[in-house]
Design an enzyme around this catalytic site. Structure first.
Site, short mmCIF file in Angstrom:
data_model
loop_
_atom_site.label_atom_id
_atom_site.label_comp_id
_atom_site.label_asym_id
_atom_site.label_seq_id
_atom_site.Cartn_x
_atom_site.Cartn_y
_atom_site.Cartn_z
N TYR A 142 -1.87 29.77 17.21
CA TYR A 142 -1.30 31.09 17.19
C TYR A 142 -1.22 31.45 18.95
CZ TYR A 142 -1.50 32.80 12.69
OH TYR A 142 -1.44 33.31 11.35
N LYS A 189 -8.80 19.54 9.29
CA LYS A 189 -7.92 18.28 9.08
C LYS A 189 -8.30 17.38 9.85
CE LYS A 189 -4.09 16.48 6.85
NZ LYS A 189 -4.35 16.24 5.51
N ASP A 221 -6.10 20.36 2.82
CA ASP A 221 -4.98 20.30 1.80
C ASP A 221 -5.83 20.30 0.61
OD1 ASP A 221 -6.47 17.91 2.81
OD2 ASP A 221 -4.26 16.66 2.21
N ASP A 245 -5.34 32.10 7.91
CA ASP A 245 -4.45 32.66 7.70
C ASP A 245 -3.90 32.25 6.28
OD1 ASP A 245 -2.47 34.48 8.03
OD2 ASP A 245 -0.97 33.17 8.53
N ASP A 249 -4.76 34.18 2.19
CA ASP A 249 -3.81 34.70 1.49
C ASP A 249 -3.78 33.95 -0.01
OD1 ASP A 249 -2.76 36.31 3.44
OD2 ASP A 249 -0.49 36.00 2.85
C1 IPM Z 1 -2.90 38.35 9.26
C2 IPM Z 1 -1.29 38.68 9.39
C3 IPM Z 1 -0.94 37.99 10.96
C4 IPM Z 1 -1.69 36.87 11.29
C5 IPM Z 1 0.55 38.58 11.52
C6 IPM Z 1 0.96 39.88 10.92
C7 IPM Z 1 0.59 38.00 12.79
O1 IPM Z 1 -0.50 37.46 8.37
O2 IPM Z 1 -3.75 39.06 9.74
O3 IPM Z 1 -3.22 37.55 8.45
O4 IPM Z 1 -0.61 35.66 10.91
O5 IPM Z 1 -2.70 36.62 11.70
MN MN Z 2 -2.01 36.40 7.15
#
Ligand code: IPM
Ligand code: MN
Length: 370
Positions: A142, A189, A221, A245, A249
């Site tokens: 990042y 990884k 993975d 990240d 999700d």
């Molecule tokens: C999160 C979001 C952010 C990230 C984006 C909006 C930059 O997806 O906080 O998880 O990737 O960190």
């Molecule tokens: Mn995110």
């Protein structure tokens, strides 16, 4: 207690979900005798529209002056679909994380019995799911060097980590594991990446200081598969920025809706609280967004202020709405309540329960005296 809170509504549904958290924080302040002072600031697409800068200096200053930051959401489709955009909303959040050294992003994942039917997993696999992801937030790919060739046909993103960046977040995760089920899983990884091998070595070395914590290692993975196959195996998950990240999700579907999940981003001094969902522009202004991710982030803020009873009261109110079907459209497409109505119900529940428990306390005290 007096606390200064910087409030950044951000983009899309950010303002409407954050407004519900403020309502809830005000109910807590009123019932428990605290003073929360809010300083509103702008960031993201909203700030680009108003100032050309996704993180104006005044916003950074307001955040530095605060005890905690409550943030809504970031992002706008006009930038997502324009890869050539020079300024992007997300740059605001990334810079804020870096400037305030919010190196640990903490994302708790749990499940609710009344929502199990929403998860793509069978109820049996959801039993006992309760884990917490520690995602490193200010390093890795990042924040590495980026390049694009002059003819725009070749691009690079560097993933870099220094040992010290790993140690500070890993220590936090180990300490957390000690207070929980004493298990820590590092996701990396290491069979391919040098940075992952560094993570693995550092965590292995640190583990000798936390002998009560069982440590295991998973390649990312495999971890992606395990999160779906057997999520109850996890307690504390530690990982680098991008893996965190993605895995967080993925893990959010276990709860039933991305809209439910809160997060805290902390460093040695500053702390920012935000739902993990994005700006969901299609829902903006329609009073259909789920405010629980933000409200539960406010609960994490209360914990951060060491107001545990207050945080517990917020969580109890949230659980009550979920158990009684006072839910938003992402949870029930037919019988649902608006963002504002859910915020009202939670704030009212907190006020009612605080009053009832103070009545009970008075009775208990009275009988003790007698
Ligand atoms: C999160 C979001 C952010 C990230 C984006 C909006 C930059 O997806 O906080 O998880 O990737 O960190
Ligand atoms: Mn995110």
């Amino acid at each position: 207690m007096i606390k200064k809170i910087a409030v950044i509504n951000g983009d899309g549904i950010g303002p409407e979900v954050t407004a519900q958290s403020i309502k809830v924080l005000n109910a807590v302040a009123e019932e428990y005798g605290h003073q929360f002072q809010y300083a509103y600031a702008i960031m993201g697409a909203d700030a680009i529209d108003k100032t050309g800068n996704p993180l104006p200096d005044e916003t950074l200053e307001a955040c530095k002056q605060s005890d905690a930051i409550l943030f809504g959401a970031i992002g706008h489709p006009k930038y997502d679909n324009d890869p050539s955009a020079k300024v992007r909303p997300e740059q605001g959040l990334l810079r804020l994380r870096k400037e305030l050294e919010l190196f640990a992003n903490i994302r708790p994942i749990n499940t609710y019995t009344s929502l199990q039917h929403l998860s793509p997993l069978k109820a049996k696999q959801l039993e006992g799911v309760d884990f917490i992801i520690f995602r490193e937030l200010t390093g890795g790919i990042y924040f590495g060097k980026r390049t694009i060739s002059d003819d725009k046909t070749y691009a690079t993103d560097e993933c870099a980590y220094h040992e010290l960046e790993i140690v500070r977040v890993a220590k936090m995760a180990f300490e957390y594991a000690q207070k929980r089920r004493k298990k820590l899983t590092l996701i990396d990884k290491a069979n391919v990446l040098e940075t992952s091998r560094l993570w693995r070595r550092v965590v292995q070395e640190l583990s000798s200081q936390y002998t009560d914590v069982a440590v295991d290692f998973l390649f990312v993975d495999n971890a992606a598969m395990q999160v779906i196959l057997n999520p109850a195996q996890f307690d504390v998950v530690l990982t680098e920025n991008m893996f965190g990240d993605i895995i967080s999700d993925e893990a959010s579907v276990l709860s039933g809706s991305l809209g439910l999940l809160p997060s805290a981003s902390v460093g040695n001094t500053a702390a920012l609280f935000e739902p993990i969902h994005g700006s969901y522009p299609q829902a903006a202004g329609k009073d259909i967004a789920n405010p629980l991710g933000s409200i539960l982030s406010a609960a994490m803020m209360l914990d951060h202020f060491t107001l545990s009873a207050e945080a517990a009261a917020v969580r109890a109110a949230v659980n009550w709405t979920l158990a009684n079907g006072f839910v938003s459209k992402d949870i029930d497409a037919i019988n649902n309540y608006g963002t504002i109505a859910i915020g009202d119900l939670i704030a009212d529940y907190i006020k009612r329960s605080a009053k009832t428990s103070s009545v009970n306390n008075t009775i208990i005290n009275a009988s003790t005296i007698i």
